[in-house]
Design a protein around this motif. Structure first.
Motif, PDB file in Angstrom:
ATOM      1  N   ALA A   4       0.444  -1.159  -0.504  1.00 46.57           N
ATOM      2  CA  ALA A   4      -0.052  -0.422   0.596  1.00 46.57           C
ATOM      3  C   ALA A   4       0.800   1.079   0.028  1.00 46.57           C
ATOM      4  CB  ALA A   4      -1.426  -0.263   0.884  1.00 46.57           C
ATOM      5  N   PRO A   5       2.653   0.938   0.789  1.00 51.48           N
ATOM      6  CA  PRO A   5       2.605   2.455   0.895  1.00 51.48           C
ATOM      7  C   PRO A   5       2.952   3.054  -0.277  1.00 51.48           C
ATOM      8  CG  PRO A   5       3.174   1.542   2.730  1.00 51.48           C
ATOM      9  CD  PRO A   5       2.061   0.479   1.828  1.00 51.48           C
ATOM     10  N   PHE A   6       3.677   1.947  -1.061  1.00 51.85           N
ATOM     11  CA  PHE A   6       4.252   2.220  -2.445  1.00 51.85           C
ATOM     12  C   PHE A   6       3.371   2.147  -3.716  1.00 51.85           C
ATOM     13  CE2 PHE A   6       5.199   0.344  -6.719  1.00 51.85           C
ATOM     14  CZ  PHE A   6       6.302   0.585  -6.450  1.00 51.85           C
ATOM     15  N   LEU A   7       2.223   2.168  -3.243  1.00 55.01           N
ATOM     16  CA  LEU A   7       0.939   1.488  -4.498  1.00 55.01           C
ATOM     17  C   LEU A   7       0.445   3.162  -4.465  1.00 55.01           C
ATOM     18  CD1 LEU A   7      -0.591  -1.327  -4.505  1.00 55.01           C
ATOM     19  CD2 LEU A   7       0.983  -0.012  -5.903  1.00 55.01           C
ATOM     20  N   ASP A   8       0.328   4.030  -3.268  1.00 54.58           N
ATOM     21  CA  ASP A   8      -0.056   5.252  -2.567  1.00 54.58           C
ATOM     22  C   ASP A   8       0.884   6.619  -2.975  1.00 54.58           C
ATOM     23  OD1 ASP A   8      -2.331   4.830  -0.898  1.00 54.58           O
ATOM     24  OD2 ASP A   8      -0.924   4.648   0.589  1.00 54.58           O
ATOM     25  N   ALA A   9       2.315   6.357  -3.341  1.00 55.71           N
ATOM     26  CA  ALA A   9       3.763   7.621  -3.829  1.00 55.71           C
ATOM     27  C   ALA A   9       3.069   6.912  -5.816  1.00 55.71           C
ATOM     28  CB  ALA A   9       4.620   6.805  -3.378  1.00 55.71           C
ATOM     29  N   LEU A  10       3.054   6.077  -6.014  1.00 59.55           N
ATOM     30  CA  LEU A  10       3.678   5.935  -7.281  1.00 59.55           C
ATOM     31  C   LEU A  10       2.156   6.604  -8.024  1.00 59.55           C
ATOM     32  CD1 LEU A  10       4.408   4.294  -9.769  1.00 59.55           C
ATOM     33  CD2 LEU A  10       3.364   2.156 -10.004  1.00 59.55           C
ATOM     34  N   LEU A  11       0.687   6.133  -6.953  1.00 60.80           N
ATOM     35  CA  LEU A  11      -0.057   6.412  -7.477  1.00 60.80           C
ATOM     36  C   LEU A  11       0.002   8.310  -7.698  1.00 60.80           C
ATOM     37  CD1 LEU A  11      -3.753   6.541  -7.909  1.00 60.80           C
ATOM     38  CD2 LEU A  11      -3.555   7.442  -5.375  1.00 60.80           C
ATOM     39  N   TRP A  12       0.671   8.874  -7.687  1.00 59.95           N
ATOM     40  CA  TRP A  12       0.159   9.941  -7.521  1.00 59.95           C
ATOM     41  C   TRP A  12       0.866  11.149  -8.839  1.00 59.95           C
ATOM     42  CZ3 TRP A  12      -2.164  13.398  -5.182  1.00 59.95           C
ATOM     43  CH2 TRP A  12      -2.734  13.568  -3.137  1.00 59.95           C
ATOM     44  N   PRO A  13       2.192  10.543  -9.716  1.00 65.22           N
ATOM     45  CA  PRO A  13       2.447  10.507 -11.079  1.00 65.22           C
ATOM     46  C   PRO A  13       1.909  10.292 -11.836  1.00 65.22           C
ATOM     47  CG  PRO A  13       4.324   9.101 -10.012  1.00 65.22           C
ATOM     48  CD  PRO A  13       3.108   9.859  -8.631  1.00 65.22           C
ATOM     49  N   LEU A  53     -14.793  20.265   9.819  1.00 62.60           N
ATOM     50  CA  LEU A  53     -14.550  19.426  10.972  1.00 62.60           C
ATOM     51  C   LEU A  53     -13.763  17.846  10.515  1.00 62.60           C
ATOM     52  CD1 LEU A  53     -18.996  18.272  11.253  1.00 62.60           C
ATOM     53  CD2 LEU A  53     -16.964  19.639  12.991  1.00 62.60           C
ATOM     54  N   GLY A  54     -12.967  18.470  10.914  1.00 64.26           N
ATOM     55  CA  GLY A  54     -11.475  18.030  11.022  1.00 64.26           C
ATOM     56  C   GLY A  54     -10.793  17.850   8.982  1.00 64.26           C
ATOM     57  N   LEU A  55     -11.210  18.788   8.252  1.00 69.05           N
ATOM     58  CA  LEU A  55     -10.551  19.476   6.954  1.00 69.05           C
ATOM     59  C   LEU A  55     -10.069  20.374   6.686  1.00 69.05           C
ATOM     60  CD1 LEU A  55     -10.318  17.689   4.434  1.00 69.05           C
ATOM     61  CD2 LEU A  55     -12.749  18.749   3.305  1.00 69.05           C
ATOM     62  N   ASN A  56      -8.855  20.780   6.069  1.00 64.70           N
ATOM     63  CA  ASN A  56      -8.691  21.918   5.963  1.00 64.70           C
ATOM     64  C   ASN A  56      -7.953  21.803   5.270  1.00 64.70           C
ATOM     65  OD1 ASN A  56      -7.087  24.304   6.038  1.00 64.70           O
ATOM     66  ND2 ASN A  56      -5.368  23.690   7.124  1.00 64.70           N
ATOM     67  N   PRO A  57      -8.549  22.968   4.398  1.00 62.41           N
ATOM     68  CA  PRO A  57      -9.135  23.070   2.754  1.00 62.41           C
ATOM     69  C   PRO A  57      -7.874  23.250   1.885  1.00 62.41           C
ATOM     70  CG  PRO A  57     -11.242  23.705   3.806  1.00 62.41           C
ATOM     71  CD  PRO A  57      -9.998  24.041   4.815  1.00 62.41           C
ATOM     72  N   VAL A  58      -6.630  23.496   2.881  1.00 62.94           N
ATOM     73  CA  VAL A  58      -4.888  24.598   2.733  1.00 62.94           C
ATOM     74  C   VAL A  58      -4.545  22.899   1.858  1.00 62.94           C
ATOM     75  CG1 VAL A  58      -2.739  25.193   3.084  1.00 62.94           C
ATOM     76  CG2 VAL A  58      -5.241  26.742   4.289  1.00 62.94           C
ATOM     77  N   GLU A  59      -4.954  21.770   2.773  1.00 61.52           N
ATOM     78  CA  GLU A  59      -4.113  20.406   2.287  1.00 61.52           C
ATOM     79  C   GLU A  59      -4.378  19.883   0.822  1.00 61.52           C
ATOM     80  OE1 GLU A  59      -5.493  18.011   5.287  1.00 61.52           O
ATOM     81  OE2 GLU A  59      -4.508  18.258   7.444  1.00 61.52           O
ATOM     82  N   LEU A  60      -5.411  21.242   0.969  1.00 54.80           N
ATOM     83  CA  LEU A  60      -5.515  19.972  -0.916  1.00 54.80           C
ATOM     84  C   LEU A  60      -4.916  20.771  -1.627  1.00 54.80           C
ATOM     85  CD1 LEU A  60     -10.288  20.072  -0.766  1.00 54.80           C
ATOM     86  CD2 LEU A  60      -7.821  18.420   0.176  1.00 54.80           C
ATOM     87  N   LEU A  61      -4.460  22.256  -0.906  1.00 55.03           N
ATOM     88  CA  LEU A  61      -3.254  23.352  -2.415  1.00 55.03           C
ATOM     89  C   LEU A  61      -2.973  21.926  -3.213  1.00 55.03           C
ATOM     90  CD1 LEU A  61      -3.594  26.291  -0.595  1.00 55.03           C
ATOM     91  CD2 LEU A  61      -5.307  26.151  -2.292  1.00 55.03           C
ATOM     92  N   PRO A  62      -1.642  21.794  -2.711  1.00 52.25           N
ATOM     93  CA  PRO A  62      -0.737  20.886  -3.175  1.00 52.25           C
ATOM     94  C   PRO A  62      -1.288  20.243  -4.313  1.00 52.25           C
ATOM     95  CG  PRO A  62      -0.359  20.413  -1.442  1.00 52.25           C
ATOM     96  CD  PRO A  62      -1.515  21.193  -1.127  1.00 52.25           C
ATOM     97  N   ALA A  63      -2.939  18.819  -4.180  1.00 52.86           N
ATOM     98  CA  ALA A  63      -3.182  18.552  -5.195  1.00 52.86           C
ATOM     99  C   ALA A  63      -3.646  19.706  -6.122  1.00 52.86           C
ATOM    100  CB  ALA A  63      -4.644  17.659  -4.848  1.00 52.86           C
ATOM    101  N   LEU A  64      -4.297  20.784  -5.848  1.00 50.54           N
ATOM    102  CA  LEU A  64      -4.931  21.534  -6.747  1.00 50.54           C
ATOM    103  C   LEU A  64      -3.660  21.845  -8.228  1.00 50.54           C
ATOM    104  CD1 LEU A  64      -7.372  23.101  -8.650  1.00 50.54           C
ATOM    105  CD2 LEU A  64      -6.202  24.765  -6.262  1.00 50.54           C
ATOM    106  N   PHE A  65      -2.943  22.273  -7.581  1.00 49.80           N
ATOM    107  CA  PHE A  65      -1.872  22.523  -8.197  1.00 49.80           C
ATOM    108  C   PHE A  65      -1.122  21.898  -9.283  1.00 49.80           C
ATOM    109  CE2 PHE A  65      -2.651  26.598  -5.599  1.00 49.80           C
ATOM    110  CZ  PHE A  65      -2.407  27.398  -6.580  1.00 49.80           C
ATOM    111  N   ILE A  67      -8.423  12.328  -3.436  1.00 52.77           N
ATOM    112  CA  ILE A  67      -7.544  11.462  -3.194  1.00 52.77           C
ATOM    113  C   ILE A  67      -6.567  12.519  -1.647  1.00 52.77           C
ATOM    114  CG2 ILE A  67      -4.967  10.003  -3.440  1.00 52.77           C
ATOM    115  CD1 ILE A  67      -6.843   9.713  -5.844  1.00 52.77           C
ATOM    116  N   ALA A  68      -6.512  13.943  -2.206  1.00 54.21           N
ATOM    117  CA  ALA A  68      -5.966  14.456  -1.020  1.00 54.21           C
ATOM    118  C   ALA A  68      -6.349  14.429   0.692  1.00 54.21           C
ATOM    119  CB  ALA A  68      -5.843  15.717  -1.450  1.00 54.21           C
ATOM    120  N   LEU A  69      -7.412  14.132   0.413  1.00 54.50           N
ATOM    121  CA  LEU A  69      -7.911  14.310   1.998  1.00 54.50           C
ATOM    122  C   LEU A  69      -7.281  13.580   2.824  1.00 54.50           C
ATOM    123  CD1 LEU A  69     -11.679  13.634   0.722  1.00 54.50           C
ATOM    124  CD2 LEU A  69     -10.836  16.278   1.312  1.00 54.50           C
TER     125      LEU A  69
END
Length: 320
Positions: free
Chosen positions: A32-41, A156-168, A280-282
């Motif tokens: 799972a960790p390897f697949l999570d890292a490969l998923l982004w590119p 509730l438990g979600l910071n929209p700033v955390e989504l900025l890397p995925a957005l850009f 996925i970035a949540l």
């Protein structure tokens, strides 16, 4: 094999990919960790290949047909959100599930919408011309929609700033690179072959993405199965309501039969490719949003099989 044949059978490819991913996830949970890292590119490459097929430099052509453009914008960005608002109370009180449904249903499709328009006897040129408008409008309006629908729950438990890397990194950067490549392609007719080759990439890349999601999120997929039954009925109701909205708008704006079919496919298809990176970035605890977005894509593809019969032969039958 022709490219159109690949797109016609893509739903079976995705189902096989999900089954393979679940098997890998249960057989080798340590991957799972390897697949999570490969998923982004892989996801970034998928969105780049998808955006290359969107005619980003055709905005003037889209704006020329005022009646069709008005019907499309009102349908996708006013009436469809109202339809989603009417369906939302039928969902369980689960913020992650509701967020996933909202993410995928509030944004119109910019990829296989054109393919199904062509297969369903719609106006392919209008579909192509309106696609960049739909893409830009959804990127601008989606934050507003989410605030209107889930303002309190998103805090509730979600910071929209955390989504900025995925957005850009996964949306705006591939979009900009695709626009630059299109500009380069438009400079010489011999370069069109590059775009045609890239048109083969989205289906296998999306199959790889959903396989990796199923493998790395196997517990979330299995845990969400009971809720997916309720989501299934909501997605089916959405497909029915979207087509009926298109019929009403086509009459109101006196659209041709082909334009009405195009409008129906525009309202009925949703843009899971673009919102998937955001889901996925949540943070941890919101994995259900990813599951319901992938599930919507599968339901929609089966729904398009019905649309290809219903739209040209029943709802928008005949010729102009």
């Amino acid at each position: 094999m022709q490219h159109l044949t690949l797109e016609r059978h893509q739903v079976w490819i995705y189902l096989a990919a999900i089954a393979l991913g679940l098997w890998v996830g249960m057989s080798a949970p340590g991957a799972a960790p390897f697949l999570d890292a490969l998923l982004w590119p892989v996801l970034a490459l998928l969105l780049f290949a998808t955006f290359v097929q969107v005619p980003l430099w055709h905005l003037p052509a889209a704006l020329a047909d005022h009646r069709f453009m008005s019907a499309t914008l009102i349908g996708n960005f006013v009436l469809v959100p109202l339809l989603v608002a009417a369906l939302l109370p039928w969902l369980p009180d689960d913020p992650a599930l509701r967020l996933g449904v909202l993410l995928v249903l509030l944004v119109p499709c910019t990829d296989w919408f054109i393919t199904f328009t062509k297969l369903g006897g719609g106006d392919t040129l209008r579909a192509i011309s309106v696609t960049p408008i739909n893409l830009l409008a959804q990127l601008l309006l989606l934050p507003l929609y989410l605030w209107l629908f889930l303002g309190a729950e998103l805090s509730l438990g979600l910071n929209p700033v955390e989504l900025l890397p995925a957005l850009f990194g996964l949306i705006l950067l591939p979009l900009a690179l695709a626009a630059l490549l299109q500009r380069w392609i438009n400079g010489h007719s011999s370069r069109v072959a590059v775009q045609r080759r890239l048109a083969w990439w989205p289906v296998p890349l999306l199959a790889l993405v959903v396989a990796m999601i199923a493998a790395s999120q196997v517990s979330a997929v299995l845990g969400a199965l009971p809720a997916l039954i309720q989501v299934l009925w909501l997605y089916l109701a959405f497909l029915l309501g979207a087509a009926l909205l298109a019929k009403a708008l086509a009459r109101l704006f006196r659209l041709s039969t082909a334009s009405g079919r195009t409008l129906a496919f525009s309202l009925g298809t949703r843009n899971s490719f673009v919102v998937l990176p955001l889901a996925i970035a949540l943070p941890t605890g919101w994995e259900t949003a990813v599951v319901v977005i992938v599930f919507q894509s599968l339901v929609e593809l089966f729904g398009m099989v019905f649309y290809l019969w219903w739209i040209p032969w029943r709802l928008f039958a005949g010729r102009d």
